[in-house]
Design an enzyme around this catalytic site. Structure first.
Site, PDB file in Angstrom:
ATOM      1  CB  CYS B 107     -14.629   9.402  83.395  1.00 55.34           C
ATOM      2  SG  CYS B 107     -14.308   7.648  83.529  1.00 55.34           S
ATOM      3  CB  ILE B 108     -11.097   7.525  86.416  1.00 58.82           C
ATOM      4  CG1 ILE B 108     -10.466   7.125  87.732  1.00 58.82           C
ATOM      5  CG2 ILE B 108     -10.602   6.668  85.283  1.00 58.82           C
ATOM      6  CD1 ILE B 108     -10.813   5.731  88.197  1.00 58.82           C
TER       7      ILE B 108
END
Lengths: 415, 108
Positions: B107-108
């Site tokens: 997600c990052i």
């Protein structure tokens, strides 16, 4: 007057509780009966588990009664779910009782499956191999960290998906701070081992944060798929035969859906998560089954903020469904989270299905800094627990913090 | 970004050799891709099960399956250990390149 419609909610965690409370406010009991099922009465504030190993939170500070978080007029069943008969619209409970429903909400989250990795539950488990993803593990790890003064600490994510995907990275950052404070950091190596191709995989975040790991002297091993824990030689063994030795291993085990999902026909996928429409939160399984939070297979993080934002959309759509109207509310994949980086600082990230985490400020130009270490974000993370119990679970709206991802205040990036 | 000529078609690949546009992929490109990336031949039905499932998942979910999901899928008849025999550098890396889809992301 006709009988009330029956909503049965499985799971009284973040999603089940906020949905029950919001729907209870929206519908009088003579229109909608709400039953909610959970197998225990311990509602854990899961972000707090990260702090327990470092002595920054005590177990009793992050656990409350599930029943006490529910508004009046919601029936709480302290029981295990045995299976769901999706054709008969019926939930079978562990003691043989049944609950019939007009609408079912699956909110039973994700469970840890350490037994699915060879050797993970071997002799070294809870001795030199731990997880902080449950209370027993986080508590035991606290003692282990206190006694750890030299050697190799390895933090490993076995495979995705996991709850709160940045938590293992936060653990590595906090471990760096913790050992530094205790004056033993020089005698300890910290290695972060991930199945992905980097600790940061999105280009903007990677550029902004890539040097954090280097600055903190945290080594990274990428594209490592843990096949086995070698208890005797204390090493992670990859499926490709490579090894990562450790003295203390902190493992995020494989995750799956709640066990009853596999017993419930076509309710779940291979991993026990429920196929769900990305936007409406209606399941693909039956139109009268909705899904909220970690139990859903939607392609965003399994995280409390996701559940919170999904919840607002879901409640509108369940209300529309009960009224026989089209489902108009749409979830955009919005997620945000504070990332502890140690030394009383934290980052904040905000993103959705389409937009990767960007720099700027949240929720507007005068808000908290994004993708940047700051003390204010650390305070934000600490203060959030109070909002969780008193705002999020009871179903109160906060001005300026909505389900849709805000764009004002963010930098624009051409991909 | 580079352009590779596969099965007579010019295809855009990123710096790591993954397809920029998964729609450019055709099954005819697979033998050349497999040889290029060192997949031990000959290609079997099991290789194709993996590649087809990866594409199906990518187009349904927006991201390719993890190694574990491949091992558990009813569409793929081999377990995780055998996946590493079929694609020795790891399915996520090798099979994703051959299936014309990006690697799984966090997600990052």
């Amino acid at each position: 007057m006709s009988d009330p419609k029956r909503l049965v909610i499985l799971g009284a965690g973040t999603g089940g509780t906020l949905a029950a409370n919001r729907l209870r406010k929206q519908f009088p009991p003579w229109e909608l009966a709400i039953d909610i099922v959970d197998e225990d009465d311990d509602h854990v504030y899961q972000p707090g588990l990260l702090f327990v190993p470092f002595g920054l939170a005590a177990p009793d500070e992050i656990v409350r009664s599930r029943g006490a978080q529910l508004h009046d007029g919601i029936t709480f069943h302290l029981n295990r779910v045995a299976r769901v008969d999706v054709d008969a619209n019926r939930v079978e409970l562990g003691d043989g009782a049944t609950l019939e429903y007009d609408v079912l909400l699956v909110a039973t989250g994700a469970v840890l499956q350490p037994d699915e990795t060879d050797g993970l539950l071997g002799d070294a488990w809870m001795d030199s191999v731990f997880t902080f993803y449950d209370m027993d593990g986080a508590t035991a790890l606290h003692d282990a960290l206190e006694n750890f003064t030299e050697g190799r600490l390895v933090v490993n994510v076995v495979d995705m998906p996991i709850k709160c995907p940045v938590a293992p990275l936060e653990f590595a950052f906090l471990a760096d701070w913790y050992f530094t404070e205790r004056g033993v950091r020089d005698a300890i190596t910290i290695t972060y081992v991930t199945p992905l191709d980097g600790a940061f995989t999105k280009p903007v975040a990677s550029n902004a944060l890539g040097s954090l790991l280097e600055d903190k002297h945290i080594e990274v091993v990428t594209e490592f798929n843990t096949g086995e824990i070698d208890n005797e030689n204390k090493a992670l063994v990859g499926y490709d035969g490579t090894e990562v030795p450790f003295d203390l291993a902190v493992i995020v085990p494989l995750h799956g859906g709640a066990p009853y999902v596999a017993e419930s026909g076509d309710l779940g996928d291979e991993l026990g998560f429920v196929p769900t429409d990305n936007a409406t939160m209606q399941s693909m399984v039956r139109p009268n089954i909705f899904v909220l939070g970690d139990a859903a297979d939607v392609p965003t993080s399994k995280a409390g903020s996701v559940t919170h934002f999904e919840g607002e959309v879901l409640v509108d759509n369940i209300a529309s469904f009960l009224d026989g109207k089209p489902l108009e509310a749409s979830y955009d994949g919005h997620a945000n989270c504070f990332i502890e980086t140690g030394f009383s600082k934290a980052l904040l990230i905000d993103f959705n299905y389409e937009t990767e985490p960007l720099p700027g400020h949240y929720p507007s130009r005068f808000g908290l800094p994004l993708l940047k270490e700051s003390r204010i974000n650390h305070l934000g993370k600490l203060m959030f627990q109070s909002f969780y119990w008193h705002g999020l679970l009871p179903g109160r709206d906060i001005p300026g913090i909505g389900a849709d991802m805000p764009e004002r205040g963010k930098a624009t990036v051409d991909n | 970004m580079t352009i590779a000529r596969l099965a007579g078609v010019d295809v855009q690949l990123n710096d790591e050799g993954f397809f920029v546009d998964p729609d450019q992929w055709t099954p005819e490109m697979v033998p050349q891709l497999a040889e290029e990336w060192g997949v031990p031949g000959p290609l079997t039905d099991q290789h194709w099960e993996v590649l087809n499932f990866m594409r199906k998942e990518y187009f349904e979910k927006g991201t390719g399956p993890t190694v574990r999901k491949l091992g558990k899928s009813a569409d793929v008849s081999v377990g995780v250990k055998e996946l590493y025999q079929l694609f020795p550098d790891g399915p996520a890396k090798l099979a994703a390149r051959c299936a014309g889809i990006p690697k799984p992301k966090g997600c990052i």
